[in-house]
Design an enzyme around this catalytic site. Structure first.
Site, PDB file in Angstrom:
ATOM      1  N   ARG A  29      15.645   5.315  22.848  1.00 49.54           N
ATOM      2  CA  ARG A  29      15.448   5.146  24.428  1.00 49.54           C
ATOM      3  C   ARG A  29      15.521   6.494  24.964  1.00 49.54           C
ATOM      4  O   ARG A  29      14.719   6.672  25.794  1.00 49.54           O
ATOM      5  CB  ARG A  29      16.495   4.359  24.962  1.00 49.54           C
ATOM      6  CG  ARG A  29      16.608   4.288  26.302  1.00 49.54           C
ATOM      7  CD  ARG A  29      17.498   3.261  27.265  1.00 49.54           C
ATOM      8  NE  ARG A  29      18.702   2.843  26.549  1.00 49.54           N
ATOM      9  CZ  ARG A  29      19.991   3.470  26.676  1.00 49.54           C
ATOM     10  NH1 ARG A  29      19.854   4.606  27.270  1.00 49.54           N
ATOM     11  NH2 ARG A  29      20.904   2.937  26.083  1.00 49.54           N
ATOM     12  N   TYR A  89      -2.429  -0.339  44.667  1.00 41.81           N
ATOM     13  CA  TYR A  89      -2.458  -1.197  43.593  1.00 41.81           C
ATOM     14  C   TYR A  89      -1.229  -2.326  44.008  1.00 41.81           C
ATOM     15  O   TYR A  89      -0.331  -2.009  44.430  1.00 41.81           O
ATOM     16  CB  TYR A  89      -1.946  -0.487  42.259  1.00 41.81           C
ATOM     17  CG  TYR A  89      -1.680  -1.466  41.285  1.00 41.81           C
ATOM     18  CD1 TYR A  89      -2.378  -2.069  40.484  1.00 41.81           C
ATOM     19  CD2 TYR A  89      -0.443  -1.847  40.679  1.00 41.81           C
ATOM     20  CE1 TYR A  89      -2.292  -3.162  39.494  1.00 41.81           C
ATOM     21  CE2 TYR A  89      -0.110  -2.607  39.597  1.00 41.81           C
ATOM     22  CZ  TYR A  89      -1.151  -3.277  39.142  1.00 41.81           C
ATOM     23  OH  TYR A  89      -0.776  -4.206  38.121  1.00 41.81           O
ATOM     24  N   ASP A 126      -0.898   8.433  41.945  1.00 41.49           N
ATOM     25  CA  ASP A 126      -0.983   7.671  40.796  1.00 41.49           C
ATOM     26  C   ASP A 126      -2.451   8.031  40.703  1.00 41.49           C
ATOM     27  O   ASP A 126      -3.411   7.759  41.097  1.00 41.49           O
ATOM     28  CB  ASP A 126      -0.958   6.173  41.361  1.00 41.49           C
ATOM     29  CG  ASP A 126      -1.262   5.125  40.303  1.00 41.49           C
ATOM     30  OD1 ASP A 126      -2.005   5.318  39.358  1.00 41.49           O
ATOM     31  OD2 ASP A 126      -0.700   3.922  40.439  1.00 41.49           O
ATOM     32  N   LYS A 131      -4.634   1.261  31.058  1.00 37.37           N
ATOM     33  CA  LYS A 131      -5.873   1.498  31.592  1.00 37.37           C
ATOM     34  C   LYS A 131      -6.464   2.415  30.862  1.00 37.37           C
ATOM     35  O   LYS A 131      -6.662   2.321  29.568  1.00 37.37           O
ATOM     36  CB  LYS A 131      -5.810   1.771  33.120  1.00 37.37           C
ATOM     37  CG  LYS A 131      -4.657   0.749  33.679  1.00 37.37           C
ATOM     38  CD  LYS A 131      -5.024  -0.488  33.888  1.00 37.37           C
ATOM     39  CE  LYS A 131      -3.868  -1.373  34.522  1.00 37.37           C
ATOM     40  NZ  LYS A 131      -3.260  -1.035  35.854  1.00 37.37           N
TER      41      LYS A 131
HETATM   42  C1  LIG Z   1      -2.477  -1.382  36.380  1.00 38.68           C
HETATM   43  C2  LIG Z   1      -1.723  -0.156  37.683  1.00 38.68           C
HETATM   44  C3  LIG Z   1      -0.435   0.045  37.623  1.00 38.68           C
HETATM   45  C4  LIG Z   1       0.650  -0.609  37.069  1.00 38.68           C
HETATM   46  O1  LIG Z   1       0.591  -0.364  35.501  1.00 38.68           O
HETATM   47  P1  LIG Z   1       1.150  -1.774  34.382  1.00 38.68           P
HETATM   48  O2  LIG Z   1       0.648  -1.146  33.143  1.00 38.68           O
HETATM   49  O3  LIG Z   1       0.298  -3.011  34.722  1.00 38.68           O
HETATM   50  O4  LIG Z   1       2.505  -1.964  34.650  1.00 38.68           O
HETATM   51  C5  LIG Z   1      -0.269   1.002  38.510  1.00 38.68           C
HETATM   52  N1  LIG Z   1      -0.986   1.692  39.141  1.00 38.68           N
HETATM   53  C6  LIG Z   1      -2.470   1.546  39.078  1.00 38.68           C
HETATM   54  C7  LIG Z   1      -3.269   2.106  39.994  1.00 38.68           C
HETATM   55  C8  LIG Z   1      -2.814   0.265  38.341  1.00 38.68           C
HETATM   56  O5  LIG Z   1      -4.018   0.248  38.168  1.00 38.68           O
END
Ligand SMILES: *Cc1c(COP(=O)(O)O)cnc(C)c1O
Length: 379
Positions: free
Chosen positions: A46, A98, A170, A195
């Site tokens: 962890r 998001y 982000d 992603k």
């Molecule tokens: C998908 C996404 C998240 C969240 O990520 P997860 O891996 O689904 O928890 C946060 N910000 C953006 C812009 C995203 O596309």
């Protein structure tokens, strides 16, 4: 080292025992000590794991940060970053962020006493006016999701710096290949590695990149304390994905440009949102802070001519699915799917409509993608 070289090389060659070219997976929860107080750098997975550390070194290098913590999901990264704030603190963010991030802010953290302002962040003056003595963080997503609005990183970060407000970006949509917010002074960069960084839709993960020792210590402490670190297996997959990020991003973009141009000319499409189209209204800003346009686009379907149901019933190559950034094309209506948790009022305020369709353009041949869209757009 150039970006492509870092993606392939950084953090990877660490196996001194057998010289394996690929980072081994260390599927162990715990590490043996040679003597009390004498370990070999890791004690418990962890808190730290060599496979995860390789990924963290790689992502930190790609973003130009000091270090990185890899988390079990993107939302885990957002959550850990928000723990840099506490109840009573004020956070400024966009009104079309998001959906999952909005849900965390609005329905989990607000009831805990966190204060948020959700603004159209294209208007830097609005951001400036929203700052209060309690403002602790500005949370930026650019391009925004799903409408691809561009937020002026340099302008917002410089106003934050004057007031010692933390800035977190982000960077999931463009990935560090097309945008590096730290070059504009951002304190933190957050990713859903689910992603583009992983890129193959076979893992969920996240990352927080930091830019100074104080932030590094605190974020590492939080990720361990909250228990949101990435599993070694998943970290290994993301590391495998990251190595091809540059070529995938180029290919996503080349396809997205073709799809966007096709949609823009189609009479049953009312509007296309894509930074790579000349019709995007923020050309100067795009040139200034982005090295490319990415593979995400949205458009407004003229549902007087083609109903949503009919349009989606024709989708075969395009998967009707949430998420983005994988090799396969995904398509979905944010109002009903990815952004439904925002609620109708917030959806309307951000400009998302029932006719908005978001596309994550994959790596298929663009001719096939366009052929399918052409069929689906027939009245
Ligand atoms: C998908 C996404 C998240 C969240 O990520 P997860 O891996 O689904 O928890 C946060 N910000 C953006 C812009 C995203 O596309």
């Amino acid at each position: 080292m150039q970006f492509e070289t870092k993606a392939v090389f950084t953090g990877v060659n660490k196996d001194k025992t057998y010289n394996s070219v690929i980072t081994p997976i260390y599927p162990t929860s715990t590490f043996r000590f040679d003597a009390i107080g004498k370990g070999r750098g890791y004690d418990y997975t962890r808190s730290g794991n060599p496979t995860r550390a390789a990924l963290e070194e790689n992502i930190a290098a790609l973003e130009g940060g000091l270090g990185c913590s890899a988390t079990c999901t993107g939302m885990a990264a957002v959550t850990a970053a928000l723990f840099l704030c506490k109840p009573g603190d004020h956070i400024i963010t966009g009104d079309d962020i998001y959906g999952g991030t909005y849900r965390l802010f609005r329905y989990v953290l607000e009831p805990q006493g966190y204060k948020f302002s959700y603004l159209n962040m294209r208007d830097v003056d609005k951001v400036k006016k929203a700052v209060t003595p309690q403002t602790k963080m500005i949370w930026i997503e650019t391009p925004s999701n799903p409408l691809l609005n561009i937020i002026d990183l340099a302008a917002i970060i410089s106003l934050a710096k004057k007031k010692e407000i933390l800035t977190a970006v982000d960077n999931t949509f463009l990935s560090p290949y097309f945008q590096r917010p730290i070059e504009f002074g951002a304190d933190l960069v957050v990713h859903s590695t689910t992603k583009y960084l992983n890129g193959h839709s076979d893992v969920v993960g996240g990352a927080i990149v930091y830019t100074n020792k104080k932030l590094e210590d605190r974020v590492r402490y939080l990720v361990n304390a909250l228990g949101v670190s990435e599993s070694p297996y998943d970290a290994w997959l993301v590391l495998r994905g990251v190595k091809t990020l540059p070529c995938r991003m180029e290919a996503h973009q080349a396809n997205a440009i073709k799809v966007a141009q096709f949609l823009e000319k189609h009479p049953n499409v009312k509007k296309v949102y894509y930074p790579g189209l000349k019709s995007h209204p923020q050309q100067a800003l795009i040139k200034k802070q982005m090295k490319g346009f990415g593979g995400m686009l949205s458009f407004e379907l003229d549902t007087k001519k083609v109903s949503l149901q009919k349009f989606f019933s024709k989708m075969h190559l395009f998967n009707l699915a949430e998420s983005l950034g994988g090799v396969e094309s995904l398509i979905e209506p944010p109002w009903f799917m990815s952004h439904a948790s925002m609620g109708e009022e917030a959806l309307k305020a951000s400009g998302i409509t029932k006719e908005t369709i978001r596309v994550s353009v994959g790596l298929e041949n663009a001719k096939d993608l366009i052929k399918e869209l052409e069929q689906a757009l027939k009245p």
